[in-house]
Design a protein around this motif. Sequence first.
Motif, PDB file in Angstrom:
ATOM      1  N   VAL A 165      12.563 -51.596  10.743  1.00 38.10           N
ATOM      2  CA  VAL A 165      13.404 -52.772  10.982  1.00 38.10           C
ATOM      3  C   VAL A 165      13.172 -53.309  12.395  1.00 38.10           C
ATOM      4  O   VAL A 165      13.033 -54.524  12.601  1.00 38.10           O
ATOM      5  CB  VAL A 165      14.893 -52.442  10.736  1.00 38.10           C
ATOM      6  CG1 VAL A 165      15.794 -53.554  11.243  1.00 38.10           C
ATOM      7  CG2 VAL A 165      15.137 -52.211   9.253  1.00 38.10           C
ATOM      8  N   ILE A 166      13.105 -52.416  13.382  1.00 41.35           N
ATOM      9  CA  ILE A 166      12.853 -52.839  14.762  1.00 41.35           C
ATOM     10  C   ILE A 166      11.504 -53.559  14.850  1.00 41.35           C
ATOM     11  O   ILE A 166      11.395 -54.634  15.457  1.00 41.35           O
ATOM     12  CB  ILE A 166      12.895 -51.625  15.718  1.00 41.35           C
ATOM     13  CG1 ILE A 166      14.329 -51.131  15.869  1.00 41.35           C
ATOM     14  CG2 ILE A 166      12.298 -51.981  17.078  1.00 41.35           C
ATOM     15  CD1 ILE A 166      14.450 -49.787  16.566  1.00 41.35           C
ATOM     16  N   THR A 167      10.489 -53.002  14.210  1.00 44.06           N
ATOM     17  CA  THR A 167       9.163 -53.617  14.243  1.00 44.06           C
ATOM     18  C   THR A 167       9.172 -54.976  13.550  1.00 44.06           C
ATOM     19  O   THR A 167       8.597 -55.939  14.063  1.00 44.06           O
ATOM     20  CB  THR A 167       8.124 -52.700  13.564  1.00 44.06           C
ATOM     21  OG1 THR A 167       8.121 -51.451  14.238  1.00 44.06           O
ATOM     22  CG2 THR A 167       6.745 -53.309  13.616  1.00 44.06           C
ATOM     23  N   SER A 214       1.525 -44.790  19.309  1.00 38.91           N
ATOM     24  CA  SER A 214       1.303 -43.864  20.424  1.00 38.91           C
ATOM     25  C   SER A 214       2.586 -43.133  20.802  1.00 38.91           C
ATOM     26  O   SER A 214       2.540 -41.954  21.184  1.00 38.91           O
ATOM     27  CB  SER A 214       0.725 -44.598  21.630  1.00 38.91           C
ATOM     28  OG  SER A 214       1.635 -45.564  22.108  1.00 38.91           O
ATOM     29  N   ILE A 215       3.740 -43.788  20.666  1.00 42.89           N
ATOM     30  CA  ILE A 215       5.015 -43.096  20.898  1.00 42.89           C
ATOM     31  C   ILE A 215       5.166 -41.943  19.912  1.00 42.89           C
ATOM     32  O   ILE A 215       5.558 -40.835  20.276  1.00 42.89           O
ATOM     33  CB  ILE A 215       6.200 -44.083  20.789  1.00 42.89           C
ATOM     34  CG1 ILE A 215       6.189 -45.054  21.967  1.00 42.89           C
ATOM     35  CG2 ILE A 215       7.533 -43.340  20.731  1.00 42.89           C
ATOM     36  CD1 ILE A 215       7.159 -46.211  21.823  1.00 42.89           C
ATOM     37  N   GLY A 216       4.831 -42.187  18.656  1.00 40.41           N
ATOM     38  CA  GLY A 216       4.898 -41.125  17.653  1.00 40.41           C
ATOM     39  C   GLY A 216       3.960 -39.976  17.965  1.00 40.41           C
ATOM     40  O   GLY A 216       4.326 -38.804  17.838  1.00 40.41           O
ATOM     41  N   VAL A 217       2.746 -40.299  18.406  1.00 37.46           N
ATOM     42  CA  VAL A 217       1.780 -39.253  18.743  1.00 37.46           C
ATOM     43  C   VAL A 217       2.273 -38.421  19.927  1.00 37.46           C
ATOM     44  O   VAL A 217       2.167 -37.188  19.930  1.00 37.46           O
ATOM     45  CB  VAL A 217       0.390 -39.871  19.035  1.00 37.46           C
ATOM     46  CG1 VAL A 217      -0.558 -38.846  19.627  1.00 37.46           C
ATOM     47  CG2 VAL A 217      -0.188 -40.477  17.768  1.00 37.46           C
ATOM     48  N   VAL A 218       2.837 -39.094  20.927  1.00 40.36           N
ATOM     49  CA  VAL A 218       3.374 -38.374  22.094  1.00 40.36           C
ATOM     50  C   VAL A 218       4.510 -37.448  21.663  1.00 40.36           C
ATOM     51  O   VAL A 218       4.574 -36.282  22.082  1.00 40.36           O
ATOM     52  CB  VAL A 218       3.846 -39.365  23.181  1.00 40.36           C
ATOM     53  CG1 VAL A 218       4.672 -38.659  24.248  1.00 40.36           C
ATOM     54  CG2 VAL A 218       2.663 -40.059  23.809  1.00 40.36           C
ATOM     55  N   LEU A 219       5.398 -37.934  20.814  1.00 34.42           N
ATOM     56  CA  LEU A 219       6.508 -37.100  20.344  1.00 34.42           C
ATOM     57  C   LEU A 219       6.009 -35.886  19.567  1.00 34.42           C
ATOM     58  O   LEU A 219       6.528 -34.780  19.737  1.00 34.42           O
ATOM     59  CB  LEU A 219       7.455 -37.930  19.470  1.00 34.42           C
ATOM     60  CG  LEU A 219       8.296 -38.974  20.200  1.00 34.42           C
ATOM     61  CD1 LEU A 219       9.013 -39.868  19.190  1.00 34.42           C
ATOM     62  CD2 LEU A 219       9.301 -38.312  21.122  1.00 34.42           C
ATOM     63  N   VAL A 220       5.000 -36.089  18.727  1.00 34.58           N
ATOM     64  CA  VAL A 220       4.451 -34.964  17.967  1.00 34.58           C
ATOM     65  C   VAL A 220       3.781 -33.963  18.894  1.00 34.58           C
ATOM     66  O   VAL A 220       3.968 -32.752  18.756  1.00 34.58           O
ATOM     67  CB  VAL A 220       3.441 -35.463  16.901  1.00 34.58           C
ATOM     68  CG1 VAL A 220       2.653 -34.309  16.322  1.00 34.58           C
ATOM     69  CG2 VAL A 220       4.164 -36.185  15.792  1.00 34.58           C
ATOM     70  N   THR A 243       2.932 -50.025   8.688  1.00 34.23           N
ATOM     71  CA  THR A 243       2.753 -48.646   8.220  1.00 34.23           C
ATOM     72  C   THR A 243       2.573 -47.679   9.378  1.00 34.23           C
ATOM     73  O   THR A 243       3.015 -46.532   9.302  1.00 34.23           O
ATOM     74  CB  THR A 243       1.542 -48.516   7.275  1.00 34.23           C
ATOM     75  OG1 THR A 243       0.351 -48.872   7.967  1.00 34.23           O
ATOM     76  CG2 THR A 243       1.708 -49.354   6.041  1.00 34.23           C
ATOM     77  N   HIS A 244       1.953 -48.138  10.440  1.00 38.82           N
ATOM     78  CA  HIS A 244       1.734 -47.255  11.591  1.00 38.82           C
ATOM     79  C   HIS A 244       2.927 -47.220  12.539  1.00 38.82           C
ATOM     80  O   HIS A 244       3.148 -46.230  13.214  1.00 38.82           O
ATOM     81  CB  HIS A 244       0.474 -47.673  12.342  1.00 38.82           C
ATOM     82  CG  HIS A 244      -0.780 -47.336  11.611  1.00 38.82           C
ATOM     83  ND1 HIS A 244      -1.240 -48.085  10.555  1.00 38.82           N
ATOM     84  CD2 HIS A 244      -1.659 -46.318  11.755  1.00 38.82           C
ATOM     85  CE1 HIS A 244      -2.359 -47.550  10.084  1.00 38.82           C
ATOM     86  NE2 HIS A 244      -2.633 -46.473  10.797  1.00 38.82           N
ATOM     87  N   THR A 245       3.682 -48.310  12.586  1.00 38.72           N
ATOM     88  CA  THR A 245       4.808 -48.323  13.523  1.00 38.72           C
ATOM     89  C   THR A 245       6.015 -47.543  13.018  1.00 38.72           C
ATOM     90  O   THR A 245       6.939 -47.300  13.793  1.00 38.72           O
ATOM     91  CB  THR A 245       5.232 -49.767  13.853  1.00 38.72           C
ATOM     92  OG1 THR A 245       5.574 -50.447  12.647  1.00 38.72           O
ATOM     93  CG2 THR A 245       4.133 -50.510  14.594  1.00 38.72           C
ATOM     94  N   ALA A 252      -1.299 -56.084  17.565  1.00 37.35           N
ATOM     95  CA  ALA A 252      -2.023 -55.017  18.247  1.00 37.35           C
ATOM     96  C   ALA A 252      -1.125 -54.252  19.203  1.00 37.35           C
ATOM     97  O   ALA A 252      -1.155 -53.021  19.258  1.00 37.35           O
ATOM     98  CB  ALA A 252      -3.223 -55.600  18.996  1.00 37.35           C
ATOM     99  N   VAL A 253      -0.284 -54.977  19.933  1.00 42.80           N
ATOM    100  CA  VAL A 253       0.620 -54.321  20.890  1.00 42.80           C
ATOM    101  C   VAL A 253       1.639 -53.455  20.153  1.00 42.80           C
ATOM    102  O   VAL A 253       1.880 -52.302  20.527  1.00 42.80           O
ATOM    103  CB  VAL A 253       1.329 -55.373  21.776  1.00 42.80           C
ATOM    104  CG1 VAL A 253       2.476 -54.751  22.555  1.00 42.80           C
ATOM    105  CG2 VAL A 253       0.333 -56.022  22.720  1.00 42.80           C
ATOM    106  N   LEU A 254       2.236 -53.980  19.094  1.00 43.40           N
ATOM    107  CA  LEU A 254       3.221 -53.208  18.342  1.00 43.40           C
ATOM    108  C   LEU A 254       2.593 -51.988  17.675  1.00 43.40           C
ATOM    109  O   LEU A 254       3.154 -50.896  17.714  1.00 43.40           O
ATOM    110  CB  LEU A 254       3.900 -54.094  17.298  1.00 43.40           C
ATOM    111  CG  LEU A 254       4.892 -55.121  17.847  1.00 43.40           C
ATOM    112  CD1 LEU A 254       5.351 -56.054  16.730  1.00 43.40           C
ATOM    113  CD2 LEU A 254       6.087 -54.437  18.480  1.00 43.40           C
ATOM    114  N   LEU A 255       1.419 -52.171  17.066  1.00 43.50           N
ATOM    115  CA  LEU A 255       0.771 -51.063  16.385  1.00 43.50           C
ATOM    116  C   LEU A 255       0.441 -49.945  17.361  1.00 43.50           C
ATOM    117  O   LEU A 255       0.825 -48.792  17.155  1.00 43.50           O
ATOM    118  CB  LEU A 255      -0.511 -51.549  15.693  1.00 43.50           C
ATOM    119  CG  LEU A 255      -1.223 -50.542  14.796  1.00 43.50           C
ATOM    120  CD1 LEU A 255      -1.946 -51.276  13.676  1.00 43.50           C
ATOM    121  CD2 LEU A 255      -2.212 -49.682  15.530  1.00 43.50           C
TER     122      LEU A 255
END
Length: 198
Positions: free
Chosen positions: A63-65, A93-99, A35-37, A85-88
């Motif tokens: 799908v990638i996740t 964090s990539i999403g947060v950076v993009l936002v 859900t987070h990825t 943990a690494v994937l989440l």
Amino acid sequence: MARALLEVVILGALGGLVGVYVLLRRLAFVADTLTHTVFPGVVLGFLVAGTGGVFWGALAAAVITAVLLTVLTARELVSEDAALAVLLTGMFSIGVVLVSRRSSYSSDLTAFLFGRILVVTREQIVQSAVVGVITLLVLAVAGKELVLRSFDPVGARAAGYRTGLLDLALNLVIALVIVAAVQAVGTILVIALLVVPA
């Protein structure tokens, strides 16, 4: 209100059905990770194509996740907890950076964390229905194998079933349900949709 009710009924049925497998396999944290990825996919889809791109961006990220998770845990390169943990943290964090880099869009994108059930479109209902049909087909074809894999993974392997493919199929089905629900209930509440009904 009618569209919102229809979407909730579809998502509730999907969540309850897939959630049973999530609970049988003790995959609540996997579902939470998925859900987070999807968040970076939601952000990228929104930035590229507006609200129409959210579903496809989330689908790509999910799908990638699911594939990465299946590969990492099947080969035991790292423990399942560490992979999750690494994937989440990495994907979210990539999403947060993009936002954060697109301040003009941040208020719209934060709605995808919590969803907007009252503004569900017909297209979203159709997408949820298609996901429902695909989910039902996968579970009709591989349901008993998934149950065997849940209760006796060694027995499933001994019986000749490819447990890695069964794990991938279940991870992809979970990912599809999450993608279908992300715009309506948000990435944070999808975990409740998967666990509570089951």
